[in-house]
Scaffold this motif. Structure first.
Motif, PDB file in Angstrom:
ATOM      1  N   PRO A   1      -0.838 -14.811  -4.271  1.00 54.55           N
ATOM      2  CA  PRO A   1      -1.932 -13.806  -3.904  1.00 54.55           C
ATOM      3  C   PRO A   1      -1.935 -13.070  -4.671  1.00 54.55           C
ATOM      4  N   GLY A   2      -3.681 -12.784  -4.992  1.00 53.55           N
ATOM      5  CA  GLY A   2      -4.145 -12.558  -6.078  1.00 53.55           C
ATOM      6  C   GLY A   2      -5.139 -13.348  -6.930  1.00 53.55           C
TER       7      GLY A   2
ATOM      8  N   GLY B   1      10.287  -4.565 -12.900  1.00 50.03           N
ATOM      9  CA  GLY B   1      11.684  -4.082 -11.310  1.00 50.03           C
ATOM     10  C   GLY B   1      10.889  -3.346 -10.294  1.00 50.03           C
ATOM     11  N   HIS B   2       9.386  -2.821 -11.268  1.00 44.11           N
ATOM     12  CA  HIS B   2       9.360  -1.996  -9.736  1.00 44.11           C
ATOM     13  C   HIS B   2       8.378  -2.704  -9.040  1.00 44.11           C
ATOM     14  N   LEU B   3       7.845  -3.241  -9.766  1.00 42.52           N
ATOM     15  CA  LEU B   3       6.743  -4.099  -9.128  1.00 42.52           C
ATOM     16  C   LEU B   3       7.493  -5.517  -8.145  1.00 42.52           C
ATOM     17  N   ALA B   4       8.740  -6.442  -8.564  1.00 40.21           N
ATOM     18  CA  ALA B   4       8.571  -7.270  -8.182  1.00 40.21           C
ATOM     19  C   ALA B   4       9.707  -6.751  -6.683  1.00 40.21           C
ATOM     20  N   PHE B   5      10.177  -5.122  -6.639  1.00 31.34           N
ATOM     21  CA  PHE B   5      11.327  -4.619  -5.772  1.00 31.34           C
ATOM     22  C   PHE B   5       9.919  -4.080  -4.496  1.00 31.34           C
ATOM     23  N   GLY B   6       8.958  -3.893  -5.928  1.00 30.39           N
ATOM     24  CA  GLY B   6       7.522  -3.628  -3.524  1.00 30.39           C
ATOM     25  C   GLY B   6       6.765  -4.927  -3.232  1.00 30.39           C
ATOM     26  N   TYR B   7       6.613  -5.783  -4.600  1.00 31.52           N
ATOM     27  CA  TYR B   7       6.331  -6.808  -3.514  1.00 31.52           C
ATOM     28  C   TYR B   7       7.059  -7.512  -2.623  1.00 31.52           C
ATOM     29  N   VAL B   8       8.351  -8.104  -2.978  1.00 32.08           N
ATOM     30  CA  VAL B   8       9.219  -8.436  -2.315  1.00 32.08           C
ATOM     31  C   VAL B   8       9.260  -7.434  -0.813  1.00 32.08           C
ATOM     32  N   LEU B   9       9.231  -6.544  -0.937  1.00 32.26           N
ATOM     33  CA  LEU B   9       9.481  -5.559   0.495  1.00 32.26           C
ATOM     34  C   LEU B   9       8.195  -6.203   1.202  1.00 32.26           C
ATOM     35  N   TYR B  10       6.770  -5.758   0.235  1.00 33.12           N
ATOM     36  CA  TYR B  10       5.745  -5.895   1.615  1.00 33.12           C
ATOM     37  C   TYR B  10       5.908  -7.813   1.984  1.00 33.12           C
ATOM     38  N   SER B  11       6.202  -8.296   1.018  1.00 38.08           N
ATOM     39  CA  SER B  11       6.236 -10.144   1.809  1.00 38.08           C
ATOM     40  C   SER B  11       6.604  -9.845   2.538  1.00 38.08           C
ATOM     41  N   LEU B  12       8.181  -9.208   2.094  1.00 41.35           N
ATOM     42  CA  LEU B  12       8.988  -9.910   3.708  1.00 41.35           C
ATOM     43  C   LEU B  12       8.768  -8.767   5.549  1.00 41.35           C
ATOM     44  N   GLY B  13       8.134  -7.525   5.096  1.00 40.88           N
ATOM     45  CA  GLY B  13       8.129  -6.978   5.582  1.00 40.88           C
ATOM     46  C   GLY B  13       6.416  -7.364   7.019  1.00 40.88           C
ATOM     47  N   HIS B  14       5.323  -8.132   5.659  1.00 38.61           N
ATOM     48  CA  HIS B  14       4.552  -9.644   6.131  1.00 38.61           C
ATOM     49  C   HIS B  14       4.870 -10.303   6.940  1.00 38.61           C
ATOM     50  N   ARG B  15       5.252 -10.620   6.072  1.00 37.51           N
ATOM     51  CA  ARG B  15       5.865 -11.701   7.267  1.00 37.51           C
ATOM     52  C   ARG B  15       6.817 -11.519   7.972  1.00 37.51           C
ATOM     53  N   PHE B  16       7.093 -10.639   8.078  1.00 36.18           N
ATOM     54  CA  PHE B  16       7.852 -10.212   9.928  1.00 36.18           C
ATOM     55  C   PHE B  16       7.215 -10.239  10.454  1.00 36.18           C
ATOM     56  N   VAL B  17       6.237  -8.990  10.777  1.00 38.05           N
ATOM     57  CA  VAL B  17       5.708  -8.433  11.093  1.00 38.05           C
ATOM     58  C   VAL B  17       4.175 -10.025  11.702  1.00 38.05           C
ATOM     59  N   THR B  18       3.290 -10.080  10.535  1.00 39.67           N
ATOM     60  CA  THR B  18       2.097 -11.202  11.032  1.00 39.67           C
ATOM     61  C   THR B  18       3.113 -12.136  11.247  1.00 39.67           C
ATOM     62  N   ARG B  19       3.731 -13.169  10.838  1.00 40.65           N
ATOM     63  CA  ARG B  19       4.855 -14.113  10.751  1.00 40.65           C
ATOM     64  C   ARG B  19       3.946 -15.793   9.399  1.00 40.65           C
ATOM     65  N   LYS B  20       2.891 -14.069   8.380  1.00 42.61           N
ATOM     66  CA  LYS B  20       1.778 -15.232   8.087  1.00 42.61           C
ATOM     67  C   LYS B  20       2.409 -14.266   6.163  1.00 42.61           C
ATOM     68  N   PRO B  21       2.206 -15.213   5.399  1.00 40.31           N
ATOM     69  CA  PRO B  21       2.560 -14.193   4.015  1.00 40.31           C
ATOM     70  C   PRO B  21       1.655 -13.509   3.748  1.00 40.31           C
ATOM     71  N   PRO B  22       1.836 -12.236   2.651  1.00 44.38           N
ATOM     72  CA  PRO B  22       0.602 -11.620   2.726  1.00 44.38           C
ATOM     73  C   PRO B  22      -0.918 -12.746   1.499  1.00 44.38           C
ATOM     74  N   ALA B  23      -2.341 -12.419   1.523  1.00 47.64           N
ATOM     75  CA  ALA B  23      -3.450 -12.601   1.104  1.00 47.64           C
ATOM     76  C   ALA B  23      -4.034 -11.872   0.543  1.00 47.64           C
ATOM     77  N   GLY B  24      -5.441 -12.483  -0.214  1.00 46.29           N
ATOM     78  CA  GLY B  24      -5.848 -11.381  -0.967  1.00 46.29           C
ATOM     79  C   GLY B  24      -5.479 -10.717  -2.391  1.00 46.29           C
ATOM     80  N   PHE B  25      -6.556 -10.157  -3.310  1.00 43.99           N
ATOM     81  CA  PHE B  25      -7.249  -9.739  -4.108  1.00 43.99           C
ATOM     82  C   PHE B  25      -6.653  -8.285  -3.858  1.00 43.99           C
ATOM     83  N   GLY B  26      -7.097  -7.647  -2.742  1.00 44.05           N
ATOM     84  CA  GLY B  26      -7.117  -6.151  -2.579  1.00 44.05           C
ATOM     85  C   GLY B  26      -5.703  -5.308  -2.754  1.00 44.05           C
ATOM     86  N   VAL B  27      -4.501  -6.314  -1.745  1.00 43.35           N
ATOM     87  CA  VAL B  27      -3.708  -6.848  -1.548  1.00 43.35           C
ATOM     88  C   VAL B  27      -2.503  -6.347  -2.796  1.00 43.35           C
ATOM     89  N   VAL B  28      -2.550  -7.518  -2.770  1.00 44.94           N
ATOM     90  CA  VAL B  28      -1.953  -7.189  -4.581  1.00 44.94           C
ATOM     91  C   VAL B  28      -2.102  -6.050  -5.960  1.00 44.94           C
TER      92      VAL B  28
END
Length: 190
Positions: free
Chosen positions: A178-179, A5-32
């Protein structure tokens, strides 16, 4: 909140925030990896100190404290600002999302303030009943969850419970996995 649940919540917040700011999906193993580590770190630290080493009466102490999490997060953002900014942001957002998730889950409980879990050492929660062990507590959490969820009367709840995880999984696939995609590309280039 369970680890997934923590993982899902954190991923959704990051993914949607990243998309909002950059207009691109998150990428990279390091981010995941940063999201995985950040969302699990508070429980790994505090549950180990409580259940494994018996240094604290509860599993909400140092790593769950905003008095520690905020300075640590700001330090990480500062250190990663020039070289690996996305990884630093992913880690800090994931770490802080864990604390927000735990605070939100305290709201419906009687006699528990959302801040109680986040204000160590100002607030120290009462000790667990009995003498918990690290592996005993982990086994209890998972066995209780699965035993209760697999009964007929909880089947509807289980179905409802899985829907958000299917949506998170769908978001991850839409993001390009990603990852996993990074590992897949690396393996195919050998």
């Amino acid at each position: 909140m369970m680890p997934w649940g923590h993982l899902a919540f954190g991923y959704v917040l990051y993914s949607l925030g990243h998309r909002f700011v950059t207009r691109k999906p998150p990428a990279g193993f390091g981010v995941v990896l940063a999201i995985v580590v950040g969302t699990q770190l508070p429980d790994v630290v505090d549950k180990t100190l409580s259940w494994g080493l018996h240094l604290f009466p509860q599993g909400y102490s140092i790593a769950h404290s905003i008095l520690v999490a905020v300075p640590v997060g700001l330090l990480i953002l500062g250190v990663t600002a020039f070289r690996s900014r996305d990884i630093g942001i992913a880690f800090v957002l994931a770490y802080w999302s864990h604390l927000v998730g735990d605070a939100m889950l305290a709201v419906p409980k009687r006699g528990v303030s959302p801040g109680d879990r986040l204000l160590w050492p100002i607030v120290t929660l009462p000790p667990y009943r009995g003498e918990p062990t690290l592996f005993g507590q982990i086994e209890r959490i998972f066995s209780t969850f699965f035993n209760e969820m697999l009964t007929t009367e909880h089947f509807l709840f289980l179905a409802i419970y899985t829907v958000p995880y299917l949506l998170v999984f769908s978001l991850w696939v839409i993001d390009g996995s990603p990852g996993i995609a990074f590992l897949w590309r690396k393996e195919n280039h050998k």
